[in-house]
Design an enzyme around this catalytic site. Sequence first.
Site, PDB file in Angstrom:
ATOM      1  N   ASP A 201       0.897  -1.177   0.000  1.00 18.65           N
ATOM      2  CA  ASP A 201       0.000   0.000   0.000  1.00 18.65           C
ATOM      3  C   ASP A 201       0.921   1.209   0.000  1.00 18.65           C
ATOM      4  O   ASP A 201       2.151   1.063  -0.065  1.00 18.65           O
ATOM      5  CB  ASP A 201      -0.926  -0.016   1.242  1.00 18.65           C
ATOM      6  CG  ASP A 201      -2.207   0.816   1.051  1.00 18.65           C
ATOM      7  OD1 ASP A 201      -2.099   2.027   0.794  1.00 18.65           O
ATOM      8  OD2 ASP A 201      -3.304   0.257   1.171  1.00 18.65           O
ATOM      9  N   PHE A 225       0.454   1.648  -6.848  1.00 17.76           N
ATOM     10  CA  PHE A 225      -0.040   0.616  -7.773  1.00 17.76           C
ATOM     11  C   PHE A 225      -0.263   1.132  -9.202  1.00 17.76           C
ATOM     12  O   PHE A 225      -0.647   0.376 -10.074  1.00 17.76           O
ATOM     13  CB  PHE A 225      -1.234  -0.157  -7.231  1.00 17.76           C
ATOM     14  CG  PHE A 225      -2.425   0.637  -6.717  1.00 17.76           C
ATOM     15  CD1 PHE A 225      -2.955   1.699  -7.428  1.00 17.76           C
ATOM     16  CD2 PHE A 225      -3.042   0.242  -5.526  1.00 17.76           C
ATOM     17  CE1 PHE A 225      -4.067   2.386  -6.957  1.00 17.76           C
ATOM     18  CE2 PHE A 225      -4.160   0.929  -5.043  1.00 17.76           C
ATOM     19  CZ  PHE A 225      -4.661   1.996  -5.760  1.00 17.76           C
ATOM     20  N   HIS A 242     -13.122  -0.295  -7.154  1.00 16.74           N
ATOM     21  CA  HIS A 242     -14.317   0.566  -7.041  1.00 16.74           C
ATOM     22  C   HIS A 242     -13.975   2.024  -6.715  1.00 16.74           C
ATOM     23  O   HIS A 242     -14.809   2.897  -6.844  1.00 16.74           O
ATOM     24  CB  HIS A 242     -15.336  -0.024  -6.046  1.00 16.74           C
ATOM     25  CG  HIS A 242     -15.055   0.251  -4.601  1.00 16.74           C
ATOM     26  ND1 HIS A 242     -16.028   0.149  -3.617  1.00 16.74           N
ATOM     27  CD2 HIS A 242     -13.930   0.615  -3.948  1.00 16.74           C
ATOM     28  CE1 HIS A 242     -15.499   0.435  -2.447  1.00 16.74           C
ATOM     29  NE2 HIS A 242     -14.242   0.711  -2.615  1.00 16.74           N
TER      30      HIS A 242
HETATM   31  C1  LIG Z   1     -10.798   1.743  -0.091  1.00 19.10           C
HETATM   32  S1  LIG Z   1      -9.230   1.428   0.599  1.00 19.10           S
HETATM   33  C2  LIG Z   1      -9.229  -0.354   0.677  1.00 19.10           C
HETATM   34  C3  LIG Z   1      -8.278  -0.869   1.710  1.00 19.10           C
HETATM   35  C4  LIG Z   1      -8.304  -2.393   1.921  1.00 19.10           C
HETATM   36  N1  LIG Z   1      -8.013  -3.123   0.717  1.00 19.10           N
HETATM   37  C5  LIG Z   1      -9.649  -2.808   2.483  1.00 19.10           C
HETATM   38  O1  LIG Z   1     -10.488  -3.329   1.761  1.00 19.10           O
HETATM   39  O2  LIG Z   1      -9.863  -2.556   3.685  1.00 19.10           O
HETATM   40  C6  LIG Z   1      -8.135   1.780  -0.715  1.00 19.10           C
HETATM   41  C7  LIG Z   1      -6.664   1.572  -0.391  1.00 19.10           C
HETATM   42  O3  LIG Z   1      -5.891   1.876  -1.563  1.00 19.10           O
HETATM   43  C8  LIG Z   1      -4.704   2.511  -1.134  1.00 19.10           C
HETATM   44  N2  LIG Z   1      -4.163   3.287  -2.258  1.00 19.10           N
HETATM   45  C9  LIG Z   1      -4.721   4.385  -2.843  1.00 19.10           C
HETATM   46  N3  LIG Z   1      -3.942   4.819  -3.847  1.00 19.10           N
HETATM   47  C10 LIG Z   1      -2.871   3.977  -3.901  1.00 19.10           C
HETATM   48  C11 LIG Z   1      -1.732   3.895  -4.753  1.00 19.10           C
HETATM   49  N4  LIG Z   1      -1.563   4.773  -5.754  1.00 19.10           N
HETATM   50  N5  LIG Z   1      -0.848   2.892  -4.555  1.00 19.10           N
HETATM   51  C12 LIG Z   1      -1.021   1.991  -3.543  1.00 19.10           C
HETATM   52  N6  LIG Z   1      -2.097   2.015  -2.704  1.00 19.10           N
HETATM   53  C13 LIG Z   1      -3.002   3.007  -2.881  1.00 19.10           C
HETATM   54  C14 LIG Z   1      -5.161   3.374   0.010  1.00 19.10           C
HETATM   55  O4  LIG Z   1      -4.090   3.773   0.824  1.00 19.10           O
HETATM   56  C15 LIG Z   1      -6.153   2.454   0.712  1.00 19.10           C
HETATM   57  O5  LIG Z   1      -5.535   1.672   1.703  1.00 19.10           O
END
Ligand SMILES: C[S@@+](CC[C@H](N)C(=O)[O-])C[C@H]1O[C@@H](n2cnc3c(N)ncnc32)[C@H](O)[C@@H]1O
Length: 330
Positions: A201, A225, A242
């Site tokens: 993350d 990512f 999503h």
């Molecule tokens: C809606 S949350 C989902 C977290 C986890 N998978 C869950 O279901 O509880 C989205 C996650 O994507 C991560 N995220 C957002 N942009 C990102 C990036 N460019 N690279 C890596 N992680 C990222 C955020 O930090 C967050 O933890």
Amino acid sequence: MQDQPSPFNNEIMKLVTSFAHLQVMSAIVETGISEQLKDGPASLQELSECCNLDAGVLPRVLRYASGINLITSNNDRYQLTKSGRLLIKDEPDSIYDIIVLMGSEPWQKAWNNLSHSLQTGESAFEDAVGMPFFEYTKKHTKHADIFDDWMTVESQMTADLIPEVYDFSDCESICDIGGSRGILLKSILQSNPDLQGILFDKAEVVENHELNDIKRQVDIRGGDFFESVPRADVLIMKHIIHDWKDEQAVQILQTCKESMDDDTRLLLIERVLDEDTGMSPLFFDLHMQVMNAGKERTADEFEALLQEAGLSLNQIIPTDSPVMVLEASL
Ligand SMILES: C[S@@+](CC[C@H](N)C(=O)[O-])C[C@H]1O[C@@H](n2cnc3c(N)ncnc32)[C@H](O)[C@@H]1O
């Protein structure tokens, strides 16, 4: 409490005024009323003294809260109902964090700007707050912490269901991409002690991981990512796709594809919209739009996204929760 016949009790007026439900819940949480009632009933005087509240407004807020079944009273002693107890921070299945989040200024500003999304297809949050959602959480640690707290609680509600429905026994490594603090990964690794895991993350998120008690089994990596993701036999993304509009979702899937070979499986864990979808997925669909121009999708929409990224949808596995596991491969 019974509603009296009145022009203001018709269905449409109930909808119009229902915004106050969240405001009342936010006030009960913010002022400490719910924590104060955690261990049992309290009188108005006790509550008003402990939480420093106006003795005139307090009973009116509590009366409204009893109208929406959060509080009951008996001989001037007030207590939380079963639903009301979910406002307590450390209660199992607590909704404390989402109340704090939804009631907070940036989240309210974003939802107040839904028309902007409707008119432009873009994020209402970015327009109202002045920067994209994930840039905001990077710069505002207070809100980032509450968001990550909520993700942790939400993941705890569903994490154990994934190893129940998906067989990881024929793989050696797994990477949870956008895995937040690692709650889902932990559940999968604990059910599969021979599996090695990578939590991936943003660096500022994984530094608060909750995987110390299974350190031997995990590697923690910060990264983006949109640039690259680690290789593993199984790549997982829960509630990632999503968050993003189609173009960006395809970019993320293409980054995953670069780390996949013929045997790699990609698991998307998401709500899947269908004709019988209840109101909750419809809320999250609009919430994703408001926050980051994301959306909830139908099975066909997921399949089309995967195809555009050069991947194939193999199967969709339901769980005992609103989320499903969509398995894809090259
Ligand atoms: C809606 S949350 C989902 C977290 C986890 N998978 C869950 O279901 O509880 C989205 C996650 O994507 C991560 N995220 C957002 N942009 C990102 C990036 N460019 N690279 C890596 N992680 C990222 C955020 O930090 C967050 O933890």
